[in-house]
Scaffold this motif. Structure first.
Motif, PDB file in Angstrom:
ATOM      1  N   GLU A   3     -13.920  40.001 -25.697  1.00  0.00           N
ATOM      2  CA  GLU A   3     -12.594  40.582 -25.494  1.00  0.00           C
ATOM      3  C   GLU A   3     -12.170  40.338 -24.052  1.00  0.00           C
ATOM      4  OE1 GLU A   3     -12.375  44.722 -27.894  1.00  0.00           O
ATOM      5  OE2 GLU A   3     -13.820  44.560 -26.278  1.00  0.00           O
ATOM      6  N   THR A   4     -10.925  39.967 -23.874  1.00  0.00           N
ATOM      7  CA  THR A   4     -10.439  39.932 -22.498  1.00  0.00           C
ATOM      8  C   THR A   4      -9.360  40.996 -22.354  1.00  0.00           C
ATOM      9  OG1 THR A   4      -8.939  38.194 -23.153  1.00  0.00           O
ATOM     10  CG2 THR A   4     -10.870  37.519 -21.888  1.00  0.00           C
ATOM     11  N   TYR A   5      -9.369  41.650 -21.224  1.00  0.00           N
ATOM     12  CA  TYR A   5      -8.368  42.683 -20.972  1.00  0.00           C
ATOM     13  C   TYR A   5      -8.165  42.782 -19.466  1.00  0.00           C
ATOM     14  CZ  TYR A   5     -12.880  45.083 -20.787  1.00  0.00           C
ATOM     15  OH  TYR A   5     -14.182  45.396 -20.535  1.00  0.00           O
ATOM     16  N   ASP A   6      -7.006  43.326 -19.110  1.00  0.00           N
ATOM     17  CA  ASP A   6      -6.692  43.463 -17.684  1.00  0.00           C
ATOM     18  C   ASP A   6      -7.383  44.679 -17.067  1.00  0.00           C
ATOM     19  OD1 ASP A   6      -4.692  41.289 -17.393  1.00  0.00           O
ATOM     20  OD2 ASP A   6      -3.637  42.450 -18.904  1.00  0.00           O
ATOM     21  N   PHE A   7      -7.399  45.772 -17.837  1.00  0.00           N
ATOM     22  CA  PHE A   7      -7.997  47.011 -17.325  1.00  0.00           C
ATOM     23  C   PHE A   7      -8.800  47.714 -18.398  1.00  0.00           C
ATOM     24  CE2 PHE A   7      -4.141  46.653 -14.687  1.00  0.00           C
ATOM     25  CZ  PHE A   7      -4.689  46.786 -13.421  1.00  0.00           C
ATOM     26  N   LEU A   8      -9.765  48.482 -17.956  1.00  0.00           N
ATOM     27  CA  LEU A   8     -10.465  49.405 -18.843  1.00  0.00           C
ATOM     28  C   LEU A   8     -10.226  50.823 -18.312  1.00  0.00           C
ATOM     29  CD1 LEU A   8     -13.994  49.038 -20.282  1.00  0.00           C
ATOM     30  CD2 LEU A   8     -13.377  51.150 -19.123  1.00  0.00           C
ATOM     31  N   PHE A   9      -9.768  51.711 -19.200  1.00  0.00           N
ATOM     32  CA  PHE A   9      -9.556  53.112 -18.799  1.00  0.00           C
ATOM     33  C   PHE A   9     -10.513  54.000 -19.578  1.00  0.00           C
ATOM     34  CE2 PHE A   9      -4.651  52.409 -18.258  1.00  0.00           C
ATOM     35  CZ  PHE A   9      -4.881  51.676 -17.105  1.00  0.00           C
ATOM     36  N   LYS A  10     -11.148  54.909 -18.869  1.00  0.00           N
ATOM     37  CA  LYS A  10     -11.965  55.908 -19.554  1.00  0.00           C
ATOM     38  C   LYS A  10     -11.084  57.123 -19.899  1.00  0.00           C
ATOM     39  CE  LYS A  10     -15.786  59.127 -19.003  1.00  0.00           C
ATOM     40  NZ  LYS A  10     -16.925  59.610 -18.209  1.00  0.00           N
ATOM     41  N   PHE A  11     -11.096  57.479 -21.184  1.00  0.00           N
ATOM     42  CA  PHE A  11     -10.295  58.605 -21.680  1.00  0.00           C
ATOM     43  C   PHE A  11     -11.194  59.685 -22.260  1.00  0.00           C
ATOM     44  CE2 PHE A  11      -5.671  57.343 -22.903  1.00  0.00           C
ATOM     45  CZ  PHE A  11      -5.454  56.818 -21.655  1.00  0.00           C
ATOM     46  N   LEU A  12     -10.706  60.935 -22.185  1.00  0.00           N
ATOM     47  CA  LEU A  12     -11.379  62.054 -22.846  1.00  0.00           C
ATOM     48  C   LEU A  12     -10.441  62.652 -23.881  1.00  0.00           C
ATOM     49  CD1 LEU A  12     -12.494  64.140 -19.721  1.00  0.00           C
ATOM     50  CD2 LEU A  12     -14.008  62.767 -21.172  1.00  0.00           C
ATOM     51  N   VAL A  13     -11.014  63.214 -24.940  1.00  0.00           N
ATOM     52  CA  VAL A  13     -10.226  64.061 -25.844  1.00  0.00           C
ATOM     53  C   VAL A  13     -10.880  65.443 -25.789  1.00  0.00           C
ATOM     54  CG1 VAL A  13      -9.216  64.321 -28.125  1.00  0.00           C
ATOM     55  CG2 VAL A  13      -9.853  62.041 -27.327  1.00  0.00           C
ATOM     56  N   ILE A  14     -10.128  66.419 -25.288  1.00  0.00           N
ATOM     57  CA  ILE A  14     -10.701  67.760 -25.079  1.00  0.00           C
ATOM     58  C   ILE A  14      -9.821  68.830 -25.735  1.00  0.00           C
ATOM     59  CG2 ILE A  14     -11.948  67.190 -22.953  1.00  0.00           C
ATOM     60  CD1 ILE A  14      -9.620  68.346 -21.351  1.00  0.00           C
ATOM     61  N   GLY A  15     -10.403  70.002 -25.940  1.00  0.00           N
ATOM     62  CA  GLY A  15      -9.672  71.111 -26.547  1.00  0.00           C
ATOM     63  C   GLY A  15     -10.593  71.894 -27.465  1.00  0.00           C
ATOM     64  N   SER A  16     -10.121  73.030 -27.945  1.00  0.00           N
ATOM     65  CA  SER A  16     -10.954  73.935 -28.745  1.00  0.00           C
ATOM     66  C   SER A  16     -11.408  73.304 -30.062  1.00  0.00           C
ATOM     67  CB  SER A  16     -10.185  75.216 -29.041  1.00  0.00           C
ATOM     68  OG  SER A  16      -9.896  75.882 -27.839  1.00  0.00           O
ATOM     69  N   ALA A  17     -12.458  73.898 -30.638  1.00  0.00           N
ATOM     70  CA  ALA A  17     -13.018  73.404 -31.896  1.00  0.00           C
ATOM     71  C   ALA A  17     -11.989  73.499 -33.019  1.00  0.00           C
ATOM     72  CB  ALA A  17     -14.249  74.221 -32.254  1.00  0.00           C
ATOM     73  N   GLY A  18     -11.967  72.479 -33.852  1.00  0.00           N
ATOM     74  CA  GLY A  18     -11.118  72.506 -35.050  1.00  0.00           C
ATOM     75  C   GLY A  18      -9.664  72.140 -34.818  1.00  0.00           C
ATOM     76  N   THR A  19      -9.320  71.711 -33.613  1.00  0.00           N
ATOM     77  CA  THR A  19      -7.915  71.386 -33.329  1.00  0.00           C
ATOM     78  C   THR A  19      -7.519  69.995 -33.852  1.00  0.00           C
ATOM     79  OG1 THR A  19      -8.601  70.658 -31.116  1.00  0.00           O
ATOM     80  CG2 THR A  19      -7.685  72.876 -31.290  1.00  0.00           C
ATOM     81  N   GLY A  20      -8.552  69.169 -34.181  1.00  0.00           N
ATOM     82  CA  GLY A  20      -8.273  67.853 -34.750  1.00  0.00           C
ATOM     83  C   GLY A  20      -8.565  66.688 -33.812  1.00  0.00           C
ATOM     84  N   LYS A  21      -9.413  66.908 -32.818  1.00  0.00           N
ATOM     85  CA  LYS A  21      -9.704  65.857 -31.826  1.00  0.00           C
ATOM     86  C   LYS A  21     -10.330  64.615 -32.485  1.00  0.00           C
ATOM     87  CE  LYS A  21     -12.262  68.655 -29.399  1.00  0.00           C
ATOM     88  NZ  LYS A  21     -12.039  69.854 -30.239  1.00  0.00           N
ATOM     89  N   SER A  22     -11.350  64.850 -33.321  1.00  0.00           N
ATOM     90  CA  SER A  22     -12.017  63.708 -33.965  1.00  0.00           C
ATOM     91  C   SER A  22     -11.052  62.983 -34.906  1.00  0.00           C
ATOM     92  CB  SER A  22     -13.236  64.171 -34.761  1.00  0.00           C
ATOM     93  OG  SER A  22     -14.140  64.815 -33.901  1.00  0.00           O
ATOM     94  N   CYS A  23     -10.207  63.767 -35.594  1.00  0.00           N
ATOM     95  CA  CYS A  23      -9.240  63.153 -36.515  1.00  0.00           C
ATOM     96  C   CYS A  23      -8.189  62.335 -35.755  1.00  0.00           C
ATOM     97  CB  CYS A  23      -8.562  64.230 -37.361  1.00  0.00           C
ATOM     98  SG  CYS A  23      -9.676  64.955 -38.562  1.00  0.00           S
ATOM     99  N   LEU A  24      -7.798  62.807 -34.572  1.00  0.00           N
ATOM    100  CA  LEU A  24      -6.828  62.047 -33.757  1.00  0.00           C
ATOM    101  C   LEU A  24      -7.436  60.715 -33.326  1.00  0.00           C
ATOM    102  CD1 LEU A  24      -5.338  64.882 -31.516  1.00  0.00           C
ATOM    103  CD2 LEU A  24      -4.056  63.469 -33.139  1.00  0.00           C
ATOM    104  N   LEU A  25      -8.694  60.780 -32.886  1.00  0.00           N
ATOM    105  CA  LEU A  25      -9.353  59.545 -32.439  1.00  0.00           C
ATOM    106  C   LEU A  25      -9.509  58.574 -33.617  1.00  0.00           C
ATOM    107  CD1 LEU A  25     -10.795  57.884 -30.277  1.00  0.00           C
ATOM    108  CD2 LEU A  25     -12.916  59.066 -30.839  1.00  0.00           C
ATOM    109  N   HIS A  26      -9.917  59.102 -34.768  1.00  0.00           N
ATOM    110  CA  HIS A  26     -10.110  58.267 -35.949  1.00  0.00           C
ATOM    111  C   HIS A  26      -8.777  57.630 -36.371  1.00  0.00           C
ATOM    112  CE1 HIS A  26     -12.578  57.124 -39.397  1.00  0.00           C
ATOM    113  NE2 HIS A  26     -11.497  57.274 -40.138  1.00  0.00           N
ATOM    114  N   GLN A  27      -7.719  58.416 -36.359  1.00  0.00           N
ATOM    115  CA  GLN A  27      -6.391  57.890 -36.730  1.00  0.00           C
ATOM    116  C   GLN A  27      -5.981  56.777 -35.757  1.00  0.00           C
ATOM    117  OE1 GLN A  27      -3.554  56.981 -38.620  1.00  0.00           O
ATOM    118  NE2 GLN A  27      -3.666  59.079 -39.393  1.00  0.00           N
ATOM    119  N   PHE A  28      -6.269  56.964 -34.480  1.00  0.00           N
ATOM    120  CA  PHE A  28      -5.892  55.963 -33.477  1.00  0.00           C
ATOM    121  C   PHE A  28      -6.707  54.665 -33.634  1.00  0.00           C
ATOM    122  CE2 PHE A  28      -6.436  54.285 -29.042  1.00  0.00           C
ATOM    123  CZ  PHE A  28      -5.145  53.809 -28.900  1.00  0.00           C
TER     124      PHE A  28
END
Ligand SMILES: Nc1nc2c(ncn2[C@@H]2O[C@H](COP(=O)(O)OP(=O)(O)OP(=O)(O)O)[C@@H](O)[C@H]2O)c(=O)[nH]1
Length: 213
Positions: A3-28
């Protein structure tokens, strides 16, 4: 294929349990809703290369567990994150009330410069809403956060959330407000930009060969 890319960004997904963090990441990442999502244990990881404002950016995303008992593990992943999705559930005031604590953690453990987008998830469950759009947008404004309501179920605004955060980081790099070379910035140059950085200098091997002096 590499893969070639210009930048790599480290991202976090944070927030309380059950808010849908894993589902948001999976959808993305997968473009579909994650059925039967279980509580995350510790952290999970995903990555995707996106195009933002003419640049190719690899997002390296850490999905953290919201449950209190994993807090010491998840906190150790905050360091050097460039961006974060801070997630609450629009049908749960309790998850909204916890935002200040999550925000404090992100700004103290990751970086005071971390770019955060507040995501009011489960937008599809409007009939069960406990937090209004207006209230959350005021909170976002007061705390210098971007804000969107999302649905990991329908996919609404999910891509926008990640891209908006990435676009803001790129703008801050362009304006000099963020320095990718600062230790712990959560930003790395990719192959494509390294090649650009090396090329234009007058002293490259190719230029030296062409020089008549
Ligand atoms: N209706 C609806 N349900 C959702 C949405 N996103 C997630 N869910 C549901 O909410 C529950 C929790 O989702 P997860 O993604 O596992 O939540 P999480 O924030 O990762 O939870 P932890 O890993 O414990 O921190 C699951 O039952 C999902 O099906 C959404 O946008 N709409």
């Amino acid at each position: 294929m590499s893969e070639t890319y210009d930048f790599l960004f480290k991202f976090l997904v944070i927030g309380s349990a059950g808010t849908g963090k894993s589902c948001l990441l999976h959808q993305f990442i997968e473009n579909k809703f994650k059925q039967d999502s279980n509580h995350t244990i510790g952290v999970e990881f995903g990555s995707r290369v996106v195009n933002v404002g003419g640049k190719t950016v690899k997002l390296q995303i850490w999905d953290t567990a919201g449950q209190e008992r994993f807090r010491s593990v998840t906190r150790s992943y905050y360091r050097g994150a460039a961006g974060a999705l801070l997630v609450y559930d629009i049908t749960s005031r309790e998850t909204y009330n916890a935002l200040t604590n999550w925000l404090t953690d992100a700004r103290t453990l990751a970086s005071p410069n971390i770019v955060i987008i507040l995501c009011g998830n489960k937008k599809d469950l409007d009939a069960d809403r406990e937090v209004t759009f207006l209230e959350a947008s005021r909170f976002a404004q007061e705390n210098e956060l971007m804000f969107l309501e999302t649905s990991a179920l329908t996919g609404e605004n999910v891509e926008e959330g990640f891209l908006k955060c990435a676009r803001t980081i790129l703008n801050k790099i362009d304006s000099g407000e963020l320095d990718p070379e600062r230790m712990g910035s959560g930003i790395q140059y990719g192959d494509a930009s390294l090649r650009q950085l090396r090329q234009p200098r007058g002293s490259t091997a190719q230029n030296k060969q062409q020089c008549s002096c």
